[in-house]
Scaffold this motif. Structure first.
Motif, PDB file in Angstrom:
ATOM      1  N   LEU A   1       0.851  -1.199   0.000  1.00 37.69           N
ATOM      2  CA  LEU A   1       0.000   0.000   0.000  1.00 37.69           C
ATOM      3  C   LEU A   1       0.885   1.246   0.000  1.00 37.69           C
ATOM      4  O   LEU A   1       1.150   1.826   1.055  1.00 37.69           O
ATOM      5  N   PRO A   2       1.351   1.652  -1.168  1.00 43.16           N
ATOM      6  CA  PRO A   2       2.305   2.762  -1.229  1.00 43.16           C
ATOM      7  C   PRO A   2       1.848   4.054  -0.524  1.00 43.16           C
ATOM      8  O   PRO A   2       2.639   4.646   0.213  1.00 43.16           O
ATOM      9  N   PRO A   3       0.600   4.494  -0.679  1.00 42.05           N
ATOM     10  CA  PRO A   3       0.215   5.738   0.005  1.00 42.05           C
ATOM     11  C   PRO A   3       0.285   5.629   1.534  1.00 42.05           C
ATOM     12  O   PRO A   3       0.625   6.597   2.201  1.00 42.05           O
ATOM     13  N   LEU A   4      -0.009   4.458   2.071  1.00 40.44           N
ATOM     14  CA  LEU A   4       0.061   4.292   3.524  1.00 40.44           C
ATOM     15  C   LEU A   4       1.495   4.409   4.026  1.00 40.44           C
ATOM     16  O   LEU A   4       1.749   5.032   5.063  1.00 40.44           O
ATOM     17  N   ALA A   5       2.432   3.839   3.300  1.00 38.08           N
ATOM     18  CA  ALA A   5       3.841   3.940   3.693  1.00 38.08           C
ATOM     19  C   ALA A   5       4.308   5.392   3.666  1.00 38.08           C
ATOM     20  O   ALA A   5       5.003   5.848   4.573  1.00 38.08           O
ATOM     21  N   VAL A   6       3.902   6.130   2.631  1.00 36.26           N
ATOM     22  CA  VAL A   6       4.285   7.538   2.530  1.00 36.26           C
ATOM     23  C   VAL A   6       3.608   8.346   3.633  1.00 36.26           C
ATOM     24  O   VAL A   6       4.226   9.224   4.234  1.00 36.26           O
ATOM     25  N   PHE A   7       2.356   8.034   3.930  1.00 36.88           N
ATOM     26  CA  PHE A   7       1.652   8.723   5.019  1.00 36.88           C
ATOM     27  C   PHE A   7       2.349   8.488   6.352  1.00 36.88           C
ATOM     28  O   PHE A   7       2.521   9.420   7.142  1.00 36.88           O
TER      29      PHE A   7
ATOM     30  N   ILE B   1       3.174   0.734 -10.221  1.00 40.39           N
ATOM     31  CA  ILE B   1       4.624   0.547 -10.115  1.00 40.39           C
ATOM     32  C   ILE B   1       5.307   1.878  -9.809  1.00 40.39           C
ATOM     33  O   ILE B   1       6.216   1.937  -8.982  1.00 40.39           O
ATOM     34  N   ILE B   2       4.848   2.951 -10.456  1.00 33.82           N
ATOM     35  CA  ILE B   2       5.416   4.276 -10.190  1.00 33.82           C
ATOM     36  C   ILE B   2       5.121   4.686  -8.746  1.00 33.82           C
ATOM     37  O   ILE B   2       5.965   5.277  -8.078  1.00 33.82           O
ATOM     38  N   GLY B   3       3.930   4.355  -8.255  1.00 27.86           N
ATOM     39  CA  GLY B   3       3.595   4.645  -6.858  1.00 27.86           C
ATOM     40  C   GLY B   3       4.491   3.900  -5.891  1.00 27.86           C
ATOM     41  O   GLY B   3       4.919   4.439  -4.875  1.00 27.86           O
ATOM     42  N   ILE B   4       4.805   2.644  -6.213  1.00 22.34           N
ATOM     43  CA  ILE B   4       5.704   1.847  -5.375  1.00 22.34           C
ATOM     44  C   ILE B   4       7.104   2.458  -5.385  1.00 22.34           C
ATOM     45  O   ILE B   4       7.739   2.605  -4.327  1.00 22.34           O
ATOM     46  N   ILE B   5       7.596   2.805  -6.566  1.00 18.43           N
ATOM     47  CA  ILE B   5       8.932   3.391  -6.660  1.00 18.43           C
ATOM     48  C   ILE B   5       8.998   4.711  -5.898  1.00 18.43           C
ATOM     49  O   ILE B   5       9.947   4.962  -5.145  1.00 18.43           O
TER      50      ILE B   5
END
Length: 59
Positions: free
Chosen positions: A20-26, A48-52
């Motif tokens: 969950l890329p947005p959760l990690a960034v949050f 994939i871009i969100g993960i990177i």
């Protein structure tokens, strides 16, 4: 002792960056520009871009 907690937290964020890329960034940055950018990248279909992007922010 403190470095172990920091390493465990970083490992959790890296795992979340893949799932969950947005959760990690949050968790790392809060509700700032980085979060909204990652959310848009992930929703628009560039998973994939969100993960990177999440990995770059977390690391």
């Amino acid at each position: 002792m403190a470095t172990t907690a920091v390493n465990e937290n970083k490992v959790l964020k890296i795992i979340l960056a893949f799932l969950l890329p947005p959760l990690a960034v949050f968790m790392h940055s809060g509700l700032g520009t980085q979060f909204w950018l990652n959310l848009v990248l992930t929703i628009v279909g560039f998973w994939i871009i969100g993960i990177i992007h999440a990995l770059i922010v977390v690391m």
